[in-house]
Each structure stands twice: as structure tokens, then as C-alpha cells.
Motif scaffolding. Structure first.
Motif, PDB file in Angstrom:
ATOM      1  N   ASP A 273     -34.776 -11.797 -61.306  1.00 11.88           N
ATOM      2  CA  ASP A 273     -34.508 -12.674 -62.453  1.00 11.88           C
ATOM      3  C   ASP A 273     -34.576 -11.888 -63.762  1.00 11.88           C
ATOM      4  N   GLY A 274     -34.005 -12.486 -64.802  1.00  7.04           N
ATOM      5  CA  GLY A 274     -34.158 -11.957 -66.147  1.00  7.04           C
ATOM      6  C   GLY A 274     -33.299 -10.757 -66.468  1.00  7.04           C
ATOM      7  N   MET A 275     -32.281 -10.467 -65.665  1.00 13.99           N
ATOM      8  CA  MET A 275     -31.425  -9.308 -65.932  1.00 13.99           C
ATOM      9  C   MET A 275     -30.130  -9.691 -66.631  1.00 13.99           C
ATOM     10  N   GLY A 276     -29.905 -11.001 -66.802  1.00 19.04           N
ATOM     11  CA  GLY A 276     -28.674 -11.473 -67.418  1.00 19.04           C
ATOM     12  C   GLY A 276     -28.055 -12.590 -66.623  1.00 19.04           C
ATOM     13  N   ASP A 277     -27.123 -13.313 -67.236  1.00 13.56           N
ATOM     14  CA  ASP A 277     -26.499 -14.456 -66.574  1.00 13.56           C
ATOM     15  C   ASP A 277     -25.723 -14.067 -65.315  1.00 13.56           C
ATOM     16  N   ASP A 278     -25.053 -12.934 -65.354  1.00 15.48           N
ATOM     17  CA  ASP A 278     -24.097 -12.611 -64.298  1.00 15.48           C
ATOM     18  C   ASP A 278     -24.513 -11.469 -63.390  1.00 15.48           C
ATOM     19  N   ILE A 279     -25.706 -10.930 -63.584  1.00 17.57           N
ATOM     20  CA  ILE A 279     -26.243  -9.911 -62.689  1.00 17.57           C
ATOM     21  C   ILE A 279     -27.713 -10.211 -62.437  1.00 17.57           C
ATOM     22  N   PRO A 280     -28.246  -9.773 -61.302  1.00 11.20           N
ATOM     23  CA  PRO A 280     -27.534  -9.169 -60.171  1.00 11.20           C
ATOM     24  C   PRO A 280     -27.011 -10.257 -59.236  1.00 11.20           C
ATOM     25  N   PRO A 281     -26.129  -9.910 -58.294  1.00  5.30           N
ATOM     26  CA  PRO A 281     -25.625 -10.925 -57.368  1.00  5.30           C
ATOM     27  C   PRO A 281     -26.674 -11.369 -56.365  1.00  5.30           C
ATOM     28  N   GLY A 282     -26.533 -12.582 -55.875  1.00  6.20           N
ATOM     29  CA  GLY A 282     -27.307 -13.009 -54.723  1.00  6.20           C
ATOM     30  C   GLY A 282     -26.759 -12.336 -53.481  1.00  6.20           C
ATOM     31  N   GLU A 283     -27.524 -12.398 -52.399  1.00  5.68           N
ATOM     32  CA  GLU A 283     -27.116 -11.643 -51.216  1.00  5.68           C
ATOM     33  C   GLU A 283     -27.158 -12.465 -49.932  1.00  5.68           C
ATOM     34  N   LEU A 284     -26.197 -12.158 -49.062  1.00  4.00           N
ATOM     35  CA  LEU A 284     -26.230 -12.536 -47.656  1.00  4.00           C
ATOM     36  C   LEU A 284     -26.171 -11.223 -46.888  1.00  4.00           C
ATOM     37  N   ASN A 285     -27.213 -10.947 -46.100  1.00  4.11           N
ATOM     38  CA  ASN A 285     -27.378  -9.648 -45.453  1.00  4.11           C
ATOM     39  C   ASN A 285     -27.293  -9.737 -43.947  1.00  4.11           C
ATOM     40  N   ARG A 286     -27.016  -8.591 -43.340  1.00  2.00           N
ATOM     41  CA  ARG A 286     -26.917  -8.497 -41.882  1.00  2.00           C
ATOM     42  C   ARG A 286     -27.739  -7.310 -41.391  1.00  2.00           C
ATOM     43  N   ALA A 287     -28.728  -7.592 -40.545  1.00  2.00           N
ATOM     44  CA  ALA A 287     -29.549  -6.541 -39.945  1.00  2.00           C
ATOM     45  C   ALA A 287     -29.061  -6.300 -38.521  1.00  2.00           C
ATOM     46  N   PRO A 321     -25.423  -5.503 -49.067  1.00  2.00           N
ATOM     47  CA  PRO A 321     -25.223  -6.871 -48.573  1.00  2.00           C
ATOM     48  C   PRO A 321     -23.852  -7.062 -47.936  1.00  2.00           C
ATOM     49  N   GLU A 322     -23.805  -7.911 -46.945  1.00  2.00           N
ATOM     50  CA  GLU A 322     -22.527  -8.287 -46.349  1.00  2.00           C
ATOM     51  C   GLU A 322     -21.696  -9.102 -47.334  1.00  2.00           C
ATOM     52  N   VAL A 323     -22.392  -9.949 -48.095  1.00  2.00           N
ATOM     53  CA  VAL A 323     -21.711 -10.814 -49.067  1.00  2.00           C
ATOM     54  C   VAL A 323     -22.510 -10.806 -50.365  1.00  2.00           C
ATOM     55  N   GLU A 324     -21.821 -10.672 -51.473  1.00  7.29           N
ATOM     56  CA  GLU A 324     -22.443 -10.838 -52.781  1.00  7.29           C
ATOM     57  C   GLU A 324     -22.082 -12.222 -53.308  1.00  7.29           C
ATOM     58  N   MET A 325     -23.121 -13.014 -53.590  1.00 10.26           N
ATOM     59  CA  MET A 325     -22.952 -14.373 -54.087  1.00 10.26           C
ATOM     60  C   MET A 325     -23.122 -14.397 -55.614  1.00 10.26           C
ATOM     61  N   ARG A 347     -16.347 -22.766 -36.593  1.00 10.69           N
ATOM     62  CA  ARG A 347     -17.153 -22.416 -35.426  1.00 10.69           C
ATOM     63  C   ARG A 347     -17.488 -20.922 -35.444  1.00 10.69           C
ATOM     64  N   GLY A 348     -18.772 -20.645 -35.309  1.00  9.28           N
ATOM     65  CA  GLY A 348     -19.229 -19.269 -35.346  1.00  9.28           C
ATOM     66  C   GLY A 348     -19.475 -18.729 -36.735  1.00  9.28           C
ATOM     67  N   GLY A 349     -19.200 -19.542 -37.766  1.00 10.23           N
ATOM     68  CA  GLY A 349     -19.429 -19.124 -39.138  1.00 10.23           C
ATOM     69  C   GLY A 349     -20.805 -19.527 -39.634  1.00 10.23           C
ATOM     70  N   ILE A 350     -21.066 -19.253 -40.917  1.00 11.46           N
ATOM     71  CA  ILE A 350     -22.381 -19.470 -41.508  1.00 11.46           C
ATOM     72  C   ILE A 350     -22.306 -20.547 -42.582  1.00 11.46           C
ATOM     73  N   PHE A 351     -23.156 -21.548 -42.455  1.00 11.94           N
ATOM     74  CA  PHE A 351     -23.386 -22.496 -43.541  1.00 11.94           C
ATOM     75  C   PHE A 351     -24.684 -22.089 -44.234  1.00 11.94           C
ATOM     76  N   SER A 352     -24.652 -22.045 -45.551  1.00 10.79           N
ATOM     77  CA  SER A 352     -25.843 -21.706 -46.323  1.00 10.79           C
ATOM     78  C   SER A 352     -25.860 -22.557 -47.588  1.00 10.79           C
ATOM     79  N   VAL A 353     -27.017 -22.628 -48.215  1.00 12.17           N
ATOM     80  CA  VAL A 353     -27.122 -23.452 -49.420  1.00 12.17           C
ATOM     81  C   VAL A 353     -27.496 -22.596 -50.618  1.00 12.17           C
ATOM     82  N   GLN A 354     -27.082 -23.084 -51.778  1.00 13.94           N
ATOM     83  CA  GLN A 354     -27.503 -22.512 -53.046  1.00 13.94           C
ATOM     84  C   GLN A 354     -28.294 -23.589 -53.787  1.00 13.94           C
ATOM     85  N   HIS A 355     -29.562 -23.305 -53.975  1.00 16.70           N
ATOM     86  CA  HIS A 355     -30.502 -24.272 -54.540  1.00 16.70           C
ATOM     87  C   HIS A 355     -30.189 -24.583 -55.999  1.00 16.70           C
TER      88      HIS A 355
END
Length: 428
Positions: A273-287, A321-325, A347-355
Motif C-alpha cells: 500500500d501507499g505507493m500510488g493509485d496505479d502501482i503496484p499491481p495485484g497478483e495471481l500467482n502459480r507455484a 505473477p501469472e496475472v497482474e490485476m 470450466r477449468g478456469g479461476i473465479f476470484s474476488v476483488q474486495h
């Protein structure tokens, strides 16, 4: 303005001192009672808890208010959303594999059991679960395939072997998996980033996310946190033994799930937090294997370096990250869709939420996202699936916190701000 005389002041001070002393005595007594109750439940003994268990009304004007809000939610063609249950502080959800009873974790002190008795896909009863146990932030709830319910608290993990069949009464068999104070060092307990998430992996081991307590932790915490997996994901045998740090370099993950096709572990991560409105991106990661590093605290999100560690060299093998949100959308709960009700696209995809963001000039989030997964196991381009809880003037009508798949293939969405669970279905 009234003036307290000397004698009155003395009486007030004495009363305050006595009250403070009583509270100090009561807190250990309550903790001891909770410990005693857990021991009794572990030995299949009654705790003497009242059979009059707290329930949440599922009728009344609140239902009309929820329906009004849901009428404004935008979904792809063919989908509809409805109120499934009114559940205070609803966060992570675990659906009983046999009965479909939904156990709901919170960031408070309760776990709820949600029952749809007539299977009309609307809950008939919402009732407190295991009321004789004193929970502390029981956010993480997850089932094993053979029906064992795990509850991951701030600093403890409990097991309920037959929860979906014996939750109706106040006493249900319960056991320690990780004892109180042993998930993280007690001195590292914090009010910040305490929401644990748990999953049973394809290796039949228990995985738990451990958020770091700070925006960016100080260098003197580095070795301690890396050793304990704080700011990472830890893995145990189901009995709590053979702990190891599965992944590290994660700021605060509040959502994870395994891809059933290739067994890889995916997780969301809330960035600095606190780096600016548009940075840094949120992440969806894959291990893809144990021992990977995901870049924090060197990176605040994506490839954005933190000010605190900008002069230090990040690990050469840090996983991107696999995806930058969108920045500060607060990506939380997620699940792979394994059902048959939704069209093939999902089918086989990912549902996720943004609070939804709290530290951005113009708020973003408060929505459900969908991310397709390609044949090679990597992520496609994410898209908005359900939105409308954030009004054009920046007011939140609700804040989605997590998602789970109901046994009929529909999607449940929890909302901790409004205190509800919604159901998204397709077709009739």
C-alpha cells in the motif's frame, strides 16, 4: 460541565480498578474454559453447552434490501444472482462434500454452518458452529475429500472429523492439529494480515497461508519470517507434523486453490500500500513446485520495487505473477471451477474476488473476476464476471470476500461487509 468531587473520584477510580482486575481474571478463565472444552470434545465428552444455539434470521426487511442490491449486479448473459444466506461477517467458505452444508469462516470469533434442507438452493438455517470453543479469527475453513473439516485461526489449526454430520448440536468432535501459539511465534501475532486460508493439496497435505504483519517488514525480521513461512505458504501432514515452508516472498495471500489438472497451487496476493493509485499491481500467482520465491519484499507487486529494499538484489529466480490485476483492488478468495453447470468457457478456469480498495483516490474492485487457464497450464486474460457492488460515486453496496463452488455447480460469493452469501447460477 459537571465536577467530580474528591470522594466521588476515589469511588470511580476504585470501581475502574476493580473492573479492570475482573476483566484480567475473566480473560484467562475464558481461555482455560475453552481449552478444557476442546479437551472434552477431543475425548468425545459433553461440554454442557446449551442446546439453544445462536441462529441468524433469514427473513425480514434485510432480504428485500439484499434483493434490491442484487438487481443491479451485472453478469454475463444467461447467469443470475440471488441471495443464498444472511451470514454475519462471511469470509472463507467450505462446502461439505456429502451434505452440501456450507461452513463459513470469519475474521471475528465465530464459524457459521449454513444449511439448505429442502435443496431449493436457498439456505433455511444459519447457525453457530461448535459454540463451546472460543475461536480467535477462524477465517480459514477447508474440507478434505474424505470429509474432514479444518479451521485455520490466527495462531491455531483445529480439525473436526465429522462436522457436516454432527454440527446440529453444540458438541462436535474436535482436535488440535497445530496448537494455540504454534502456527506463528506468539510475539509475531498482529491485528494486521491475520486472515489464514487453508486447502488440502493433491498430496493430501494441509496448506496454510501466513500473511506478514506489516506493509513491508523491516530487514531484522527477514530471517525469522523466512524460517517460519510468515509472508508465505506453509505445508503440514494432516496431523500437523512435518511442517515446511512451501512458498515464500508473498506479502499477504488471502486466497488459494489447486488446479486439479496439473496439481499446481495458485494464490492471490495483496500488494504494498501507499505507493500510488496505479502501482503496484495485484497478483495471481502459480507455484509449480516447493521452495519457490515470489519476490516480496524486494518487489511490492509485479516488477515494482519497494523503497525499503530498492538497494538490495532480489533473488534471481523470483517467480513473476501469472496475472497482474489492477492496483489496490484487494484480490482475495479464489477457486478453480470444476462444475458442469456453467458453459464450457468457464470450466477449468479461476473465479476470484476483488474486495475493493481502501487506499486509492478512485476505488476499484468489489467484483468477481474470471481468469481462463490455457491448455499448457498458464493463465489467460482475466475479465470481470460480476460487478455492481461499487457505485459510480464510490460507495460500496457490498464487498465480495471469497468464492466457493456449491455441489450443484453454482458459485457462492461471500460478502463480509454486508454479511451475506450470494449464489450465481446459469440457466433455469
Amino acid at each position: 460541565m459537571s465536577i467530580i468531587r474528591r470522594g466521588q473520584r476515589s469511588a470511580v477510580l476504585l470501581a475502574s480498578t476493580m473492573l479492570a482486575g475482573a476483566m484480567m481474571i475473566a480473560a484467562p478463565a475464558q481461555a482455560q474454559q475453552s481449552t478444557d472444552n476442546l479437551e472434552k470434545l477431543s475425548n468425545f465428552q459433553s461440554t454442557g453447552a446449551s442446546m439453544e444455539m445462536e441462529t441468524v434470521p433469514q427473513t425480514g426487511p434485510r432480504v428485500d434490501a439484499f434483493n434490491k442490491t442484487l438487481s443491479g449486479i451485472k453478469l454475463p448473459d444467461g447467469f443470475k444472482i440471488s441471495l443464498y444466506a444472511i451470514v454475519p461477517d462471511a469470509r472463507e467458505m467450505a462446502v461439505g462434500p456429502t451434505t452440501g452444508v456450507v461452513f463459513v469462516g470469519t475474521r471475528k470469533a465465530k464459524v457459521w454452518a449454513v444449511t439448505d434442507r429442502d435443496k431449493d438452493r436457498v439456505a433455511d438455517e444459519v447457525k453457530v458452529f461448535a459454540p463451546s470453543i472460543q475461536f480467535k479469527l477462524p477465517h480459514g475453513v477447508c474440507f478434505s475429500k474424505d470429509g474432514f473439516l479444518f479451521v485455520a485461526e490466527q495462531n491455531r489449526v483445529l480439525l473436526f472429523p465429522a462436522a457436516e454430520f454432527f454440527y446440529e448440536g453444540p458438541d462436535v468432535a474436535a482436535f488440535n492439529v497445530v496448537k494455540q501459539g504454534e502456527l506463528i511465534p506468539p510475539n509475531e501475532e498482529s491485528f494486521n494480515h491475520t486472515a489464514r486460508v487453508c486447502r488440502i493439496g493433491p498430496d493430501d497435505k494441509l496448506y496454510i497461508t501466513l500473511g506478514n504483519p506489516f506493509n513491508v517488514f523491516a530487514p531484522e525480521k527477514f530471517d525469522l519470517y523466512k524460517k517460519n513461512g510468515i509472508g508465505g505458504i506453509v505445508r503440514f501432514d494432516r496431523d500437523g507434523k512435518n511442517r515446511e515452508v512451501y512458498a515464500w516472498g508473498i506479502r499477504n495471500s488471502v486466497g488459494m486453490d489447486f488446479n486439479p489438472k496439473d496439481k499446481t497451487l495458485w494464490f492471490t496476493d495483496n500488494q504494498v500500500d501507499g505507493m500510488g493509485d496505479d502501482i503496484p499491481p495485484g497478483e495471481l500467482n502459480r507455484a509449480t513446485k516447493a521452495g519457490q520465491n515470489f519476490g516480496f519484499p524486494y518487489f511490492g507487486g509485479g516488477s515494482v520495487r519497494t523503497a525499503e529494499y530498492k538497494d538490495q538484489t532480489p533473488p534471481a529466480d523470483a517467480v513473476k505473477p501469472e496475472v497482474e490485476m489492477p492496483a489496490h483492488a484487494a484480490d482475495l478468495g479464489m477457486t478453480f471451477y470444476t462444475g458442469q453447470q456453467f458453459p464450457q468457457k468457464y470450466r477449468g478456469g479461476i473465479f476470484s474476488v476483488q474486495h475493493g480498495s481502501w487506499n486509492r483516490t478512485t476505488p476499484v474492485g468489489a467484483r468477481v473476476m474470471f481468469t481462463p487457464v490455457k491448455e499448457d497450464g498458464t493463465a489467460g486474460k482475466p475479465e470481470v464476471f460480476a460487478e455492481g457492488w461499487l457505485t459510480p460515486n464510490g460507495e460500496y453496496l457490498g464487498r465480495p470476500a471469497s468464492v466457493a463452488q456449491l455441489n450443484d455447480g453454482s458459485l457462492l460469493v461471500s460478502d463480509d461487509t454486508s454479511g451475506a452469501i450470494y449464489r450465481i447460477s446459469y440457466g433455469n
